[in-house]
Write a protein that holds these residues in place. Structure first.
Motif, short mmCIF file in Angstrom:
data_model
loop_
_atom_site.label_atom_id
_atom_site.label_comp_id
_atom_site.label_asym_id
_atom_site.label_seq_id
_atom_site.Cartn_x
_atom_site.Cartn_y
_atom_site.Cartn_z
N LEU A 238 4.85 -0.98 3.41
CA LEU A 238 5.33 -1.43 2.11
C LEU A 238 4.18 -1.65 1.14
N GLU A 239 3.06 -2.16 1.64
CA GLU A 239 1.87 -2.36 0.80
C GLU A 239 1.34 -1.03 0.30
N LEU A 240 1.29 -0.01 1.16
CA LEU A 240 0.78 1.29 0.75
C LEU A 240 1.69 1.92 -0.31
N ILE A 241 2.99 1.87 -0.10
CA ILE A 241 3.93 2.45 -1.08
C ILE A 241 3.83 1.72 -2.41
N LYS A 242 3.68 0.42 -2.35
CA LYS A 242 3.54 -0.36 -3.59
C LYS A 242 2.30 0.06 -4.36
N THR A 243 1.18 0.29 -3.67
CA THR A 243 -0.05 0.73 -4.32
C THR A 243 0.12 2.11 -4.94
N ARG A 244 0.79 3.01 -4.24
CA ARG A 244 1.02 4.35 -4.79
C ARG A 244 1.90 4.29 -6.04
N LEU A 245 2.93 3.49 -6.03
CA LEU A 245 3.80 3.37 -7.20
C LEU A 245 3.06 2.80 -8.41
N THR A 246 2.13 1.92 -8.15
CA THR A 246 1.37 1.32 -9.25
C THR A 246 0.38 2.30 -9.86
N ILE A 247 -0.29 3.09 -9.03
CA ILE A 247 -1.35 3.98 -9.50
C ILE A 247 -0.81 5.32 -9.99
N GLN A 248 0.08 5.93 -9.25
CA GLN A 248 0.56 7.28 -9.55
C GLN A 248 1.82 7.23 -10.40
N ARG A 249 1.65 7.02 -11.69
CA ARG A 249 2.78 6.95 -12.60
C ARG A 249 3.42 8.33 -12.75
N GLY A 250 4.73 8.37 -12.70
CA GLY A 250 5.46 9.61 -12.89
C GLY A 250 5.58 10.48 -11.65
N VAL A 251 4.88 10.16 -10.58
CA VAL A 251 4.93 10.97 -9.37
C VAL A 251 6.16 10.59 -8.53
N TYR A 252 6.42 9.31 -8.46
CA TYR A 252 7.55 8.84 -7.66
C TYR A 252 8.56 8.14 -8.57
N ASP A 253 9.84 8.36 -8.25
CA ASP A 253 10.90 7.74 -9.05
C ASP A 253 11.13 6.28 -8.67
N ASN A 254 11.12 6.02 -7.39
CA ASN A 254 11.38 4.67 -6.91
C ASN A 254 10.78 4.51 -5.51
N PHE A 255 11.07 3.39 -4.90
CA PHE A 255 10.51 3.09 -3.58
C PHE A 255 10.95 4.11 -2.54
N ASP A 257 12.09 7.16 -3.00
CA ASP A 257 11.53 8.48 -3.30
C ASP A 257 10.08 8.57 -2.84
N ALA A 258 9.31 7.50 -3.07
CA ALA A 258 7.91 7.48 -2.64
C ALA A 258 7.81 7.57 -1.13
N PHE A 259 8.65 6.83 -0.44
CA PHE A 259 8.64 6.86 1.03
C PHE A 259 8.94 8.26 1.57
N VAL A 260 9.96 8.91 1.02
CA VAL A 260 10.35 10.24 1.48
C VAL A 260 9.25 11.26 1.21
N LYS A 261 8.69 11.22 0.01
CA LYS A 261 7.67 12.21 -0.36
C LYS A 261 6.39 12.03 0.46
N ILE A 262 5.99 10.79 0.71
CA ILE A 262 4.78 10.56 1.50
C ILE A 262 4.97 11.05 2.93
N VAL A 263 6.11 10.74 3.52
CA VAL A 263 6.38 11.18 4.89
C VAL A 263 6.50 12.70 4.96
N ARG A 264 7.15 13.29 3.97
CA ARG A 264 7.36 14.74 3.97
C ARG A 264 6.08 15.52 3.70
N ASP A 265 5.31 15.09 2.70
CA ASP A 265 4.13 15.86 2.28
C ASP A 265 2.87 15.52 3.06
N GLU A 266 2.74 14.27 3.50
CA GLU A 266 1.49 13.85 4.12
C GLU A 266 1.65 13.40 5.58
#
Length: 404
Positions: A238-255, A257-266
């Motif tokens: 949760l801490e990592l996803i929160k940091t990504r949402l704060t820094i990468q504006r426009g990349v993720y729509d919500n929590f 979406d960020a979780f799915v994209k990180i697991v899928r891409d990385e």
């Protein structure tokens, strides 16, 4: 009762016991007026037949009920002044029923209102208290947290003012609270686990009166380290996803979406990137934070000779503990943030925590290890104070004295 043929007058069977009467018509005519001319009709009821009760319980003891001079006891001056008082007992009027008037008597007194919510399991009580404390404290300092994160990774400016102006220009006030919902979702369970683990471990390791020490080091130091490790292991993704949402504006729509994209891409392991430095960083931070808090609490109690600490002293003690711990362990926090961001925007990828610390020191000097310390303290210090204050306040509401 007897009736005379000429006067049509009703009389009580016992003229000496007028106290049995409870209802009377107008009094007898003045002296010299013949029985036929005066209006002296009275309705009486003998006490032995129907004892007076309720409102007229004491009429027979105080008044003559319309027959002057016939009562065995003379009316009081009060009765003479108020003709209606002879039908009502002063005791009935003046004496309230049990429980009546309490609110009016206590209304003028200043009394503290204590809210108590009973929760059966005392472990659950501490978890709930910690969750509330974490949510309240993090929401209160969310703008400072956003600015601090940007300063750590060098985005949107190199000073607090530059970062603030950049966020306000491009995103407005909502930008200062970007990722706060995720932060609350992360911090609430994290703080609940952390405070619960500290309280439990500290109580277990602290010797009771007359017992020997269980460990050679202060119990709060070990309990704090244990609390930090426990909460980090449980809530790190949760801490990592929160940091990504704060820094990468426009990349993720919500929590989600960020979780799915990180697991899928990385890959799933990306959710735990930087876990090792986080654990290494959390141990000294949590240990110093809780040790300082416990030590300052004991010093306060000893200085003021009290076992109760108010909300304001708790806020100040918690803030001081946060300032000490954050300053001592800030370089580790900077390295952890750099590792969490990863290769975003062409940034350098660090192999481990030591590599991150040495690289930052080489590229930016000692100042790079303390980049964002000012806003970090501005955020961490009040957050720590608010967190401890809310936790203790919630414990007083949810936890009864015998559970303490």
């Amino acid at each position: 009762m007897s009736r005379k043929s000429g006067g049509e007058r009703l009389k009580c069977a016992d003229t000496k016991d007028w106290g049995c009467c409870f209802l009377a018509l107008p009094p007898a005519a003045p002296a010299g007026v013949d029985g036929d001319g005066g209006f002296n009709l009275s309705w009486t009821l003998h006490q032995s037949f129907h004892p007076p009760a309720g409102l007229f319980a004491s009429v027979g003891q105080q008044v003559g009920v319309g027959f002057p001079g016939a009562s065995s006891s003379a009316p009081s001056p009060e009765t003479a002044r108020d003709p209606y008082m002879k039908y009502v007992s002063p005791e009935v009027v003046e004496t309230p029923l049990p429980g009546e008037g309490v609110g009016l008597r206590d209304k003028g007194k200043k009394k503290a209102v204590k809210l108590k919510i009973k929760v059966g399991n005392h472990h659950l009580k501490r978890l709930i208290s910690g969750a509330i404390a974490g949510a309240v404290s993090r929401t209160a300092v969310a703008p400072l947290e956003t600015i601090r994160t940007h300063l750590m990774v060098g985005s949107n400016g190199n000073s607090t003012t530059e970062v603030f102006e950049s966020i306000m220009k491009h995103e407005g006030w909502t930008g200062l609270f970007r990722g706060n919902f995720v932060n609350v979702i992360r911090v609430a369970p994290s703080k609940a686990i952390e405070l619960f683990a500290f309280d439990t471990a500290n109580k277990f390791l602290t010797p009771k009166s007359g017992e020997e020490k269980k460990i050679p080091v202060p119990p709060s130091l070990v309990a704090g380290a244990f609390a930090g490790v426990s909460s980090t292991l449980c809530t790190y993704p949760l801490e990592l996803i929160k940091t990504r949402l704060t820094i990468q504006r426009g990349v993720y729509d919500n929590f989600l979406d960020a979780f799915v994209k990180i697991v899928r891409d990385e890959g799933p392991t990306e959710l735990f990137r930087g876990l090792t430095p986080s654990l290494i960083g959390v141990v000294p931070y949590a240990a110093t934070n809780y040790f300082a808090y416990d030590t300052l609490k004991k010093a306060y109690k000893k200085m003021f000779k009290t076992n109760e600490i108010g909300n304001v002293p708790t806020l100040l003690i918690g803030s001081a503990a946060g300032a000490i711990s954050s300053t001592a362990t800030f370089p580790l926090e900077v390295a952890r943030k750099h590792m969490q961001v990863g290769a975003v925007g062409g940034r350098k990828v660090y192999k481990n925590m030591l590599h991150a610390l040495l690289s930052i020191l080489e590229d930016e000097g000692v100042g790079g290890l303390y980049r964002g310390l000012g806003p970090s303290c501005m955020k961490l210090v009040p957050a720590a104070g608010i967190s401890f204050m809310c936790y203790e306040a919630c414990k007083k509401i949810l936890i009864e004295e015998e559970d303490e």
